[in-house]
Design an enzyme around this catalytic site. Structure first.
Site, PDB file in Angstrom:
ATOM      1  N   CYS A 214       3.175  -5.108   6.516  1.00  0.00           N
ATOM      2  CA  CYS A 214       2.832  -4.787   5.131  1.00  0.00           C
ATOM      3  C   CYS A 214       4.069  -4.301   4.374  1.00  0.00           C
ATOM      4  CB  CYS A 214       1.748  -3.712   5.084  1.00  0.00           C
ATOM      5  SG  CYS A 214       0.137  -4.262   5.678  1.00  0.00           S
TER       6      CYS A 214
ATOM      7  N   HIS B  70       0.817  -1.216   0.000  1.00  0.00           N
ATOM      8  CA  HIS B  70       0.000   0.000   0.000  1.00  0.00           C
ATOM      9  C   HIS B  70       0.847   1.260   0.000  1.00  0.00           C
ATOM     10  CE1 HIS B  70       0.888   0.844   4.249  1.00  0.00           C
ATOM     11  NE2 HIS B  70       0.672  -0.431   4.502  1.00  0.00           N
TER      12      HIS B  70
END
Length: 403
Positions: free
Chosen positions: A342, A323
Protein backbone atom coordinates in the site's frame (compact mmCIF):
# COMPACT_ATOMS: atom_id res chain seq x y z
CA UNK A 1 5.61 22.81 -2.38
CA UNK A 2 4.71 22.95 1.27
CA UNK A 3 1.63 21.03 2.40
CA UNK A 4 -0.94 23.34 3.97
CA UNK A 5 -3.45 21.56 6.22
CA UNK A 6 -7.06 22.61 6.60
CA UNK A 7 -9.18 21.74 9.64
CA UNK A 8 -12.44 21.90 7.72
CA UNK A 9 -13.57 18.38 6.94
CA UNK A 10 -16.24 17.27 4.50
CA UNK A 11 -17.99 13.95 4.63
CA UNK A 12 -15.78 12.33 2.01
CA UNK A 13 -16.74 8.81 3.01
CA UNK A 14 -20.32 9.54 2.03
CA UNK A 15 -19.16 9.87 -1.57
CA UNK A 16 -18.52 6.16 -1.53
CA UNK A 17 -21.51 5.31 0.64
CA UNK A 18 -19.13 3.90 3.23
CA UNK A 19 -19.61 3.51 6.95
CA UNK A 20 -17.40 5.32 9.42
CA UNK A 21 -15.94 1.94 10.30
CA UNK A 22 -15.88 -0.89 7.77
CA UNK A 23 -14.34 -4.35 7.82
CA UNK A 24 -12.46 -5.35 4.69
CA UNK A 25 -11.34 -8.90 5.43
CA UNK A 26 -12.24 -12.32 4.22
CA UNK A 27 -12.01 -13.94 7.65
CA UNK A 28 -14.85 -16.28 8.52
CA UNK A 29 -16.60 -16.15 11.87
CA UNK A 30 -14.62 -18.13 14.40
CA UNK A 31 -11.41 -18.03 12.36
CA UNK A 32 -7.99 -18.05 13.98
CA UNK A 33 -6.59 -14.75 15.19
CA UNK A 34 -3.83 -14.01 12.67
CA UNK A 35 -1.52 -12.53 15.30
CA UNK A 36 -1.85 -14.91 18.23
CA UNK A 37 -2.93 -18.04 16.38
CA UNK A 38 -5.63 -18.56 19.01
CA UNK A 39 -9.28 -19.18 18.29
CA UNK A 40 -11.24 -15.93 18.42
CA UNK A 41 -13.57 -15.55 21.36
CA UNK A 42 -17.23 -16.08 20.39
CA UNK A 43 -18.18 -12.61 21.62
CA UNK A 44 -16.06 -11.12 18.80
CA UNK A 45 -18.20 -12.75 16.13
CA UNK A 46 -20.70 -10.76 14.07
CA UNK A 47 -23.08 -13.25 12.46
CA UNK A 48 -24.75 -12.13 9.24
CA UNK A 49 -27.44 -13.94 7.26
CA UNK A 50 -27.25 -14.44 4.26
CA UNK A 51 -23.57 -15.40 4.35
CA UNK A 52 -20.98 -13.31 2.55
CA UNK A 53 -21.04 -13.84 -1.22
CA UNK A 54 -24.35 -15.71 -1.19
CA UNK A 55 -26.14 -15.84 -4.54
CA UNK A 56 -29.73 -16.51 -5.58
CA UNK A 57 -31.06 -15.35 -2.21
CA UNK A 58 -34.87 -15.41 -2.10
CA UNK A 59 -36.56 -12.01 -1.96
CA UNK A 60 -38.55 -13.15 1.07
CA UNK A 61 -35.55 -14.89 2.61
CA UNK A 62 -34.12 -14.21 6.05
CA UNK A 63 -31.87 -11.17 6.55
CA UNK A 64 -30.43 -10.91 10.03
CA UNK A 65 -27.46 -9.58 11.98
CA UNK A 66 -26.80 -11.20 15.35
CA UNK A 67 -24.28 -10.98 18.18
CA UNK A 68 -23.74 -13.60 20.89
CA UNK A 69 -22.92 -10.75 23.31
CA UNK A 70 -22.10 -7.04 23.28
CA UNK A 71 -24.18 -4.45 21.39
CA UNK A 72 -24.89 -3.55 17.78
CA UNK A 73 -23.83 0.06 17.26
CA UNK A 74 -24.76 0.49 13.59
CA UNK A 75 -26.25 -1.70 10.86
CA UNK A 76 -26.67 -0.63 7.24
CA UNK A 77 -28.21 -2.93 4.64
CA UNK A 78 -28.23 -1.31 1.22
CA UNK A 79 -29.02 -2.23 -2.36
CA UNK A 80 -25.91 -1.33 -4.37
CA UNK A 81 -24.60 -1.33 -7.95
CA UNK A 82 -28.07 -0.99 -9.36
CA UNK A 83 -27.74 2.67 -10.25
CA UNK A 84 -29.30 4.20 -7.17
CA UNK A 85 -28.45 2.90 -3.66
CA UNK A 86 -31.51 2.00 -1.59
CA UNK A 87 -31.36 1.56 2.19
CA UNK A 88 -33.30 -1.29 3.79
CA UNK A 89 -35.03 -0.10 7.00
CA UNK A 90 -34.60 -2.30 10.05
CA UNK A 91 -34.66 -2.40 13.84
CA UNK A 92 -32.20 -3.44 16.53
CA UNK A 93 -33.70 -5.50 19.35
CA UNK A 94 -33.91 -4.03 22.86
CA UNK A 95 -30.99 -6.11 24.08
CA UNK A 96 -28.85 -4.79 21.20
CA UNK A 97 -27.98 -8.27 19.95
CA UNK A 98 -30.13 -8.63 16.82
CA UNK A 99 -31.09 -6.58 13.75
CA UNK A 100 -33.90 -7.52 11.40
CA UNK A 101 -35.67 -5.68 8.55
CA UNK A 102 -38.89 -3.86 9.40
CA UNK A 103 -42.16 -5.69 8.84
CA UNK A 104 -43.25 -5.79 5.23
CA UNK A 105 -39.79 -5.12 3.78
CA UNK A 106 -38.88 -7.36 0.86
CA UNK A 107 -35.71 -7.55 -1.15
CA UNK A 108 -35.69 -6.74 -4.85
CA UNK A 109 -35.32 -9.45 -7.44
CA UNK A 110 -31.94 -9.63 -9.22
CA UNK A 111 -30.27 -7.11 -6.91
CA UNK A 112 -26.95 -6.85 -5.06
CA UNK A 113 -26.89 -5.87 -1.38
CA UNK A 114 -24.18 -4.86 1.07
CA UNK A 115 -24.35 -5.34 4.84
CA UNK A 116 -22.13 -3.11 6.99
CA UNK A 117 -22.07 -3.64 10.73
CA UNK A 118 -20.31 -1.85 13.57
CA UNK A 119 -20.58 -3.46 17.01
CA UNK A 120 -19.14 -3.38 20.50
CA UNK A 121 -18.11 -6.76 21.90
CA UNK A 122 -18.53 -7.87 25.50
CA UNK A 123 -15.34 -5.99 26.43
CA UNK A 124 -16.52 -2.74 24.78
CA UNK A 125 -14.05 -3.13 21.91
CA UNK A 126 -15.31 -1.88 18.56
CA UNK A 127 -15.39 -4.37 15.70
CA UNK A 128 -16.97 -4.40 12.27
CA UNK A 129 -17.90 -6.54 9.29
CA UNK A 130 -18.77 -5.97 5.64
CA UNK A 131 -20.53 -8.57 3.47
CA UNK A 132 -22.44 -8.69 0.19
CA UNK A 133 -25.05 -10.98 -1.34
CA UNK A 134 -27.19 -11.07 -4.46
CA UNK A 135 -30.84 -12.04 -4.79
CA UNK A 136 -32.34 -14.54 -7.19
CA UNK A 137 -32.14 -13.77 -10.90
CA UNK A 138 -34.91 -15.58 -12.77
CA UNK A 139 -33.81 -18.54 -14.86
CA UNK A 140 -32.83 -17.54 -18.37
CA UNK A 141 -32.25 -13.93 -17.32
CA UNK A 142 -29.08 -11.87 -16.79
CA UNK A 143 -28.32 -8.58 -15.05
CA UNK A 144 -25.45 -6.10 -14.97
CA UNK A 145 -24.25 -4.53 -11.70
CA UNK A 146 -22.98 -1.01 -12.31
CA UNK A 147 -20.49 1.52 -10.97
CA UNK A 148 -20.64 4.49 -10.27
CA UNK A 149 -23.82 5.33 -8.38
CA UNK A 150 -26.63 7.36 -9.88
CA UNK A 151 -26.39 11.13 -9.30
CA UNK A 152 -22.91 10.85 -7.78
CA UNK A 153 -20.07 13.33 -8.27
CA UNK A 154 -16.85 11.60 -9.25
CA UNK A 155 -13.25 12.31 -10.17
CA UNK A 156 -12.06 12.73 -13.75
CA UNK A 157 -10.68 9.17 -13.88
CA UNK A 158 -13.98 7.39 -13.24
CA UNK A 159 -14.59 4.38 -15.49
CA UNK A 160 -18.12 3.06 -16.01
CA UNK A 161 -17.93 -0.62 -15.07
CA UNK A 162 -20.50 -3.40 -15.50
CA UNK A 163 -20.17 -6.85 -13.94
CA UNK A 164 -22.67 -9.44 -15.15
CA UNK A 165 -24.09 -12.33 -13.17
CA UNK A 166 -23.65 -14.69 -16.13
CA UNK A 167 -21.03 -14.96 -18.85
CA UNK A 168 -22.03 -13.13 -22.04
CA UNK A 169 -21.58 -14.89 -25.37
CA UNK A 170 -23.09 -12.26 -27.68
CA UNK A 171 -20.92 -9.41 -26.43
CA UNK A 172 -21.77 -7.19 -29.39
CA UNK A 173 -25.50 -7.35 -28.64
CA UNK A 174 -24.97 -6.47 -24.98
CA UNK A 175 -22.47 -3.69 -25.67
CA UNK A 176 -24.74 -2.23 -28.35
CA UNK A 177 -27.60 -2.11 -25.83
CA UNK A 178 -25.62 0.13 -23.43
CA UNK A 179 -25.10 3.76 -24.46
CA UNK A 180 -22.72 5.98 -22.50
CA UNK A 181 -22.98 9.62 -23.58
CA UNK A 182 -21.50 12.84 -22.26
CA UNK A 183 -22.15 16.58 -22.29
CA UNK A 184 -19.96 18.09 -23.65
CA UNK A 185 -19.77 15.25 -26.20
CA UNK A 186 -16.81 12.88 -26.22
CA UNK A 187 -16.28 9.44 -27.74
CA UNK A 188 -16.81 6.67 -25.17
CA UNK A 189 -15.83 3.08 -26.00
CA UNK A 190 -16.43 -0.23 -24.25
CA UNK A 191 -13.78 -2.83 -23.43
CA UNK A 192 -14.46 -6.43 -22.35
CA UNK A 193 -12.44 -8.17 -19.66
CA UNK A 194 -13.62 -11.74 -20.21
CA UNK A 195 -17.30 -12.52 -20.59
CA UNK A 196 -18.59 -11.05 -17.32
CA UNK A 197 -17.14 -7.52 -17.22
CA UNK A 198 -17.57 -4.55 -19.56
CA UNK A 199 -15.96 -1.15 -18.87
CA UNK A 200 -16.48 2.17 -20.68
CA UNK A 201 -14.13 5.17 -20.83
CA UNK A 202 -13.17 8.06 -23.14
CA UNK A 203 -9.73 8.46 -24.74
CA UNK A 204 -8.53 10.79 -21.95
CA UNK A 205 -9.80 11.69 -18.50
CA UNK A 206 -13.23 13.33 -18.37
CA UNK A 207 -13.29 17.13 -18.34
CA UNK A 208 -14.49 18.70 -15.07
CA UNK A 209 -18.20 19.45 -15.15
CA UNK A 210 -19.03 16.75 -17.69
CA UNK A 211 -22.49 15.20 -17.32
CA UNK A 212 -22.46 11.48 -18.15
CA UNK A 213 -25.55 9.35 -18.86
CA UNK A 214 -25.62 5.56 -18.96
CA UNK A 215 -28.66 4.25 -20.87
CA UNK A 216 -29.20 0.53 -20.24
CA UNK A 217 -31.51 -1.07 -22.80
CA UNK A 218 -30.82 -4.66 -21.83
CA UNK A 219 -34.40 -5.86 -21.50
CA UNK A 220 -34.95 -8.85 -23.79
CA UNK A 221 -31.41 -8.64 -25.19
CA UNK A 222 -30.15 -12.22 -25.70
CA UNK A 223 -26.71 -12.47 -24.06
CA UNK A 224 -26.38 -16.22 -24.37
CA UNK A 225 -28.72 -18.59 -26.22
CA UNK A 226 -31.99 -18.49 -24.30
CA UNK A 227 -30.75 -16.00 -21.66
CA UNK A 228 -32.24 -12.48 -21.78
CA UNK A 229 -31.67 -9.17 -20.02
CA UNK A 230 -34.19 -7.54 -17.66
CA UNK A 231 -32.88 -3.96 -17.21
CA UNK A 232 -34.28 -0.86 -18.87
CA UNK A 233 -33.18 2.36 -17.16
CA UNK A 234 -30.89 5.38 -17.18
CA UNK A 235 -28.42 6.58 -14.60
CA UNK A 236 -26.28 9.72 -14.64
CA UNK A 237 -23.32 11.18 -12.79
CA UNK A 238 -21.30 14.39 -12.79
CA UNK A 239 -17.55 14.80 -13.09
CA UNK A 240 -16.17 17.09 -10.39
CA UNK A 241 -12.96 19.08 -10.22
CA UNK A 242 -9.75 17.67 -11.68
CA UNK A 243 -7.33 16.10 -9.19
CA UNK A 244 -4.58 13.58 -9.81
CA UNK A 245 -1.70 12.41 -7.65
CA UNK A 246 1.70 10.99 -8.59
CA UNK A 247 3.44 8.70 -6.11
CA UNK A 248 7.19 8.36 -6.64
CA UNK A 249 8.14 5.20 -4.77
CA UNK A 250 11.88 5.83 -5.02
CA UNK A 251 11.63 9.44 -3.83
CA UNK A 252 9.01 8.59 -1.15
CA UNK A 253 6.78 11.48 -2.19
CA UNK A 254 3.29 12.08 -3.61
CA UNK A 255 2.63 15.19 -5.69
CA UNK A 256 -1.02 16.30 -5.66
CA UNK A 257 -2.21 18.35 -8.63
CA UNK A 258 -5.47 20.30 -9.07
CA UNK A 259 -6.47 21.42 -12.56
CA UNK A 260 -2.97 20.51 -13.71
CA UNK A 261 -1.23 22.69 -11.13
CA UNK A 262 0.76 21.35 -8.15
CA UNK A 263 -0.99 21.82 -4.81
CA UNK A 264 1.27 19.93 -2.43
CA UNK A 265 4.02 17.35 -2.19
CA UNK A 266 3.39 14.88 0.61
CA UNK A 267 5.94 12.45 2.13
CA UNK A 268 4.86 8.80 1.80
CA UNK A 269 5.97 5.26 2.45
CA UNK A 270 5.36 2.66 -0.28
CA UNK A 271 5.85 -1.10 -0.49
CA UNK A 272 8.94 -2.60 1.13
CA UNK A 273 11.52 -4.36 -1.10
CA UNK A 274 9.82 -7.75 -0.70
CA UNK A 275 6.26 -6.41 -0.94
CA UNK A 276 6.49 -3.66 -3.54
CA UNK A 277 3.67 -1.41 -4.77
CA UNK A 278 2.24 -1.77 -8.27
CA UNK A 279 3.29 0.83 -10.82
CA UNK A 280 0.68 2.49 -13.00
CA UNK A 281 -2.55 4.43 -12.88
CA UNK A 282 -5.10 3.41 -10.27
CA UNK A 283 -8.50 4.89 -9.49
CA UNK A 284 -10.01 5.48 -6.04
CA UNK A 285 -13.07 3.21 -5.86
CA UNK A 286 -13.96 3.17 -2.14
CA UNK A 287 -13.30 5.45 0.84
CA UNK A 288 -13.42 4.63 4.56
CA UNK A 289 -12.77 6.90 7.53
CA UNK A 290 -11.51 3.83 9.42
CA UNK A 291 -11.20 0.23 8.32
CA UNK A 292 -9.59 -3.06 9.27
CA UNK A 293 -6.72 -4.48 7.22
CA UNK A 294 -5.90 -8.13 7.66
CA UNK A 295 -2.93 -9.60 5.81
CA UNK A 296 -4.56 -13.03 5.80
CA UNK A 297 -7.08 -11.82 3.19
CA UNK A 298 -4.43 -10.82 0.63
CA UNK A 299 -1.90 -13.62 1.00
CA UNK A 300 0.30 -12.28 3.81
CA UNK A 301 -0.70 -14.82 6.45
CA UNK A 302 -0.37 -13.46 9.98
CA UNK A 303 2.02 -10.60 9.19
CA UNK A 304 -0.48 -7.91 10.20
CA UNK A 305 -4.04 -7.36 11.39
CA UNK A 306 -4.76 -3.67 12.04
CA UNK A 307 -8.37 -3.07 13.08
CA UNK A 308 -8.36 0.75 12.91
CA UNK A 309 -6.53 1.90 9.77
CA UNK A 310 -7.57 5.55 9.26
CA UNK A 311 -8.39 7.41 6.03
CA UNK A 312 -8.34 4.39 3.71
CA UNK A 313 -8.88 4.76 -0.06
CA UNK A 314 -9.05 1.60 -2.18
CA UNK A 315 -6.99 1.59 -5.39
CA UNK A 316 -7.21 -2.04 -6.57
CA UNK A 317 -9.52 -5.02 -6.15
CA UNK A 318 -6.57 -7.09 -4.97
CA UNK A 319 -6.11 -4.91 -1.89
CA UNK A 320 -3.91 -1.90 -2.68
CA UNK A 321 -4.94 1.11 -0.58
CA UNK A 322 -3.67 4.63 -0.03
CA UNK A 323 -4.21 5.08 3.70
CA UNK A 324 -3.22 6.77 6.92
CA UNK A 325 -0.44 5.18 8.98
CA UNK A 326 -0.01 5.94 12.69
CA UNK A 327 2.17 2.97 13.65
CA UNK A 328 5.33 3.81 11.68
CA UNK A 329 7.76 6.40 13.13
CA UNK A 330 7.21 9.88 11.72
CA UNK A 331 10.64 9.95 10.11
CA UNK A 332 9.71 6.92 7.95
CA UNK A 333 7.56 9.06 5.65
CA UNK A 334 9.65 10.58 2.90
CA UNK A 335 12.59 8.33 3.75
CA UNK A 336 11.78 4.59 3.55
CA UNK A 337 9.37 2.08 2.03
CA UNK A 338 8.01 -0.27 4.70
CA UNK A 339 4.45 -1.24 3.69
CA UNK A 340 3.01 -4.49 2.35
CA UNK A 341 2.25 -2.87 -1.03
CA UNK A 342 0.00 0.00 0.00
CA UNK A 343 0.89 3.70 -0.01
CA UNK A 344 0.97 5.15 3.50
CA UNK A 345 0.58 8.77 4.64
CA UNK A 346 1.39 9.94 8.15
CA UNK A 347 -1.64 9.97 10.44
CA UNK A 348 -2.71 9.65 14.07
CA UNK A 349 -4.63 6.81 15.67
CA UNK A 350 -8.31 7.51 15.10
CA UNK A 351 -7.45 9.71 12.11
CA UNK A 352 -6.57 13.40 12.25
CA UNK A 353 -7.80 16.04 9.77
CA UNK A 354 -4.54 17.88 10.40
CA UNK A 355 -2.32 14.95 9.38
CA UNK A 356 -1.30 14.49 5.72
CA UNK A 357 -3.63 11.48 5.37
CA UNK A 358 -6.62 13.41 6.70
CA UNK A 359 -5.80 16.40 4.53
CA UNK A 360 -5.67 14.23 1.40
CA UNK A 361 -8.75 12.17 2.29
CA UNK A 362 -10.86 15.30 2.74
CA UNK A 363 -9.93 16.45 -0.76
CA UNK A 364 -10.44 13.17 -2.60
CA UNK A 365 -13.35 11.89 -4.71
CA UNK A 366 -14.13 8.37 -5.82
CA UNK A 367 -12.82 8.42 -9.40
CA UNK A 368 -9.62 10.36 -8.68
CA UNK A 369 -6.46 8.91 -10.22
CA UNK A 370 -3.36 7.97 -8.24
CA UNK A 371 -0.36 7.02 -10.40
CA UNK A 372 2.63 5.16 -8.94
CA UNK A 373 6.03 5.42 -10.63
CA UNK A 374 9.56 4.13 -9.94
CA UNK A 375 8.45 1.12 -7.92
CA UNK A 376 10.31 -2.15 -8.46
CA UNK A 377 7.14 -3.98 -9.38
CA UNK A 378 5.10 -4.67 -12.53
CA UNK A 379 2.38 -2.42 -13.85
CA UNK A 380 -1.03 -2.95 -12.32
CA UNK A 381 -3.34 -5.08 -14.50
CA UNK A 382 -6.03 -3.08 -16.33
CA UNK A 383 -8.80 -5.20 -14.78
CA UNK A 384 -7.45 -4.90 -11.22
CA UNK A 385 -9.82 -2.25 -9.91
CA UNK A 386 -10.42 0.46 -12.52
CA UNK A 387 -6.96 0.11 -14.07
CA UNK A 388 -8.11 0.63 -17.65
CA UNK A 389 -6.19 3.90 -18.00
CA UNK A 390 -3.03 1.80 -18.31
CA UNK A 391 -4.14 0.71 -21.79
CA UNK A 392 -3.52 2.96 -24.77
CA UNK A 393 -6.53 4.13 -26.77
CA UNK A 394 -5.87 1.74 -29.67
CA UNK A 395 -5.53 -1.21 -27.30
CA UNK A 396 -8.62 -0.14 -25.38
CA UNK A 397 -10.76 0.02 -28.53
CA UNK A 398 -9.54 -3.42 -29.59
CA UNK A 399 -11.35 -4.78 -26.54
CA UNK A 400 -14.73 -3.61 -27.86
CA UNK A 401 -17.05 -6.17 -29.45
CA UNK A 402 -18.27 -3.49 -31.88
CA UNK A 403 -14.95 -2.83 -33.64
Amino acid sequence: MKLVLNRTRRAAAALAGALTLALLTGCDAGALDVITGKQRAPEETIRITPEDGAKDVRTDGEVEVRLPSGRLERVEVRQIEGGRPVDIPGTVSEDGLRWTPDDGVRLELAAKYSVDVVALDARARRTARHTTFTTYVPEKRFIGYLKPENRSTVGTGMIVSFSFNRAVEDRAAVERAIRVTAVPPVEVVGHWFGGKRLDFRPRAYWKPGTKVTVDMRLRDVEATPGVYGIQQKKISFTVGRSQSSRVDASEHTMEVRRDGKPVATVPITAGAPKTTTYNGKMVVTEMYDVTRMNGATVGFGGEYDIKDVPHAMRLTTSGTFLHGNYWAPADTFGAANVSHGCVGLRDEQGGSPDAPAGWFFDRTLVGDVVEVVNSKDRQVAPDNGLGGWNLGWKEWKEGSALR
